[in-house]
Design a protein around this motif. Structure first.
Motif, PDB file in Angstrom:
ATOM      1  N   ASP A 121      -9.304  33.401 -10.633  1.00 54.54           N
ATOM      2  CA  ASP A 121      -8.838  32.520 -11.714  1.00 54.54           C
ATOM      3  C   ASP A 121      -7.571  31.746 -11.337  1.00 54.54           C
ATOM      4  OD1 ASP A 121     -10.861  33.598 -13.212  1.00 54.54           O
ATOM      5  OD2 ASP A 121      -9.572  34.931 -14.378  1.00 54.54           O
ATOM      6  N   ASP A 122      -6.812  32.253 -10.393  1.00 58.44           N
ATOM      7  CA  ASP A 122      -5.491  31.676 -10.077  1.00 58.44           C
ATOM      8  C   ASP A 122      -5.533  30.647  -8.952  1.00 58.44           C
ATOM      9  OD1 ASP A 122      -4.639  33.747 -11.756  1.00 58.44           O
ATOM     10  OD2 ASP A 122      -4.368  35.103 -10.059  1.00 58.44           O
ATOM     11  N   LYS A 131       2.056  35.912  -5.765  1.00 58.92           N
ATOM     12  CA  LYS A 131       1.846  36.216  -7.184  1.00 58.92           C
ATOM     13  C   LYS A 131       2.929  37.177  -7.706  1.00 58.92           C
ATOM     14  CE  LYS A 131      -1.643  36.698 -10.533  1.00 58.92           C
ATOM     15  NZ  LYS A 131      -2.900  37.328 -10.900  1.00 58.92           N
ATOM     16  N   ASP A 142       1.788  31.725 -11.087  1.00 62.50           N
ATOM     17  CA  ASP A 142       0.565  31.912 -11.868  1.00 62.50           C
ATOM     18  C   ASP A 142      -0.635  31.347 -11.124  1.00 62.50           C
ATOM     19  OD1 ASP A 142       1.927  32.751 -14.364  1.00 62.50           O
ATOM     20  OD2 ASP A 142       2.733  30.715 -14.285  1.00 62.50           O
ATOM     21  N   ILE A 143      -0.361  30.298 -10.347  1.00 60.77           N
ATOM     22  CA  ILE A 143      -1.432  29.548  -9.686  1.00 60.77           C
ATOM     23  C   ILE A 143      -1.080  29.471  -8.202  1.00 60.77           C
ATOM     24  CG2 ILE A 143      -2.504  27.243  -9.511  1.00 60.77           C
ATOM     25  CD1 ILE A 143      -1.545  26.815 -12.469  1.00 60.77           C
TER      26      ILE A 143
END
Ligand code: PBG
Length: 329
Positions: free
Chosen positions: A29-30, A303, A308-309
């Protein structure tokens, strides 16, 4: 807490204990996957300093986007290498510019992956600088107009988000205003807010054919000795309307990521840049590092520091690994 009452090793005893107390978890997701588009058809040219990454024509970018979608990667970040470079960067904002064409094709065929576009001029300029050169220097305010025009052209082509990386003062505000005026108030800006002048961009400049032909980028990118200045840069971008802020590079700048995380509550991206990727690939090639382990450790560290990304060339490799791990549970 004191030894011998507290013995941290008790909870490291086996894999299940370690799973239970693990603080940071990587997820597909990141991840954002950067890709390089070149003119032509059926082109897939290896980038020597970035193993497993290629310069691809738009048709192959579409295929790669499909593969990324199948791996559940949420977004790709596109960089364009135009057939023709000039001193105005015209191919950056041309309606049929390489990025605009590619965005249209990808959005047509793979609508459910985010297409993010780099907003910069270095790939489009014959001199390789990130803005308009006047009197031997990069002129900030004339460059803003071109960046804004480029972002609007990308949004018109269907880009889901724009990512300005030129490090011109005021670029986020100029782009936000232009997008709003052109009916794109809903298109977010992911700003390369704290982008350092870094030797770790070396392989990217081969991939994007964007090395400056004279001088360097030190008059617009940040001095790597500075930390407080990153906070000031980010304050500016936030006030100009950035939706996502970024620190770049990542691994030599984990302290910056950590400080930014503490000071700001916007989503924070970190760019695990080409040189960071190349170091692991090269060492693994020589048998000096375990590639998969070094990759996972690096991404986890980014992370853990607070991102977050993560924008990374490891995206497909990491995503495939996470998928395998999930299937095992
Ligand atoms: C500039 C840009 C660069 C990178 C992303 N956008 C290169 C530069 O500033 O010279 C580097 C990314 C990487 O090294 O992976 N458009």
């Amino acid at each position: 807490m004191q030894f011998p009452e507290y013995r941290p090793r008790r909870l490291r005893k086996n894999a299940n204990f370690r799973r239970l107390i693990r603080e940071t978890r990587l997820s597909v997701d990141d991840i954002i996957y950067p890709l390089f588009v070149v003119p032509g058809k059926n082109v897939k040219k290896p980038i020597a300093s970035m193993p497993d990454n290629f310069q691809m024509s738009a048709d192959n970018i579409v295929k790669e986007a499909k593969k990324a979608r199948e791996l559940n990667i949420p977004g790709i970040l596109l960089f364009g290498i135009p057939a023709r470079k000039d001193e105005q960067g015209t191919q950056a904002f041309a309606k049929d510019g390489i990025i605009q064409q590619t965005v249209r094709m990808v959005k047509n065929e793979v609508p459910d992956i985010l297409v993010i576009t780099d907003v910069c001029l270095c790939e489009y300029m014959s001199h390789g600088h990130c803005g308009i050169v006047e009197k031997g220097g990069v002129d900030n305010d004339t460059t803003l107009e071109v960046l804004a025009e480029t972002a609007v052209a990308q949004a018109r082509a269907g880009a889901d988000m724009v990512a300005p990386s030129a490090m011109m003062d005021g670029q986020v505000g100029a782009i936000r205003e232009a997008l709003d005026e052109s009916g794109f108030a809903d298109i977010p800006v992911m700003s390369y807010s704290a982008k350092y002048s870094s030797s770790f961009y070396g392989p990217f400049r081969d991939a994007a054919e964007s090395a400056p032909q004279f001088g360097d980028r030190k008059t617009y990118q940040m001095d790597y000795a500075n930390g407080d200045e990153a906070l000031r840069e980010i304050t500016l971008d936030v006030s100009e309307g950035a939706d996502i802020i970024m620190v770049k590079p990542a691994l030599a700048y984990l302290d910056i990521i950590c400080r930014v995380r503490q000071e700001f509550d916007l989503p924070l991206a970190a760019y695990n840049v080409s040189g960071e990727y190349a170091m692991i690939k090269a060492a693994a090639n020589l048998g000096w590092l375990d590639e998969e382990k070094a990759m996972l450790e690096s991404l986890t560290a980014i992370k853990r520091a607070g991102a977050d990304i993560i924008i990374t060339y490891f995206a497909p490799q990491a995503a495939a690994l996470y998928q395998q791990q999930e299937n095992r549970l």
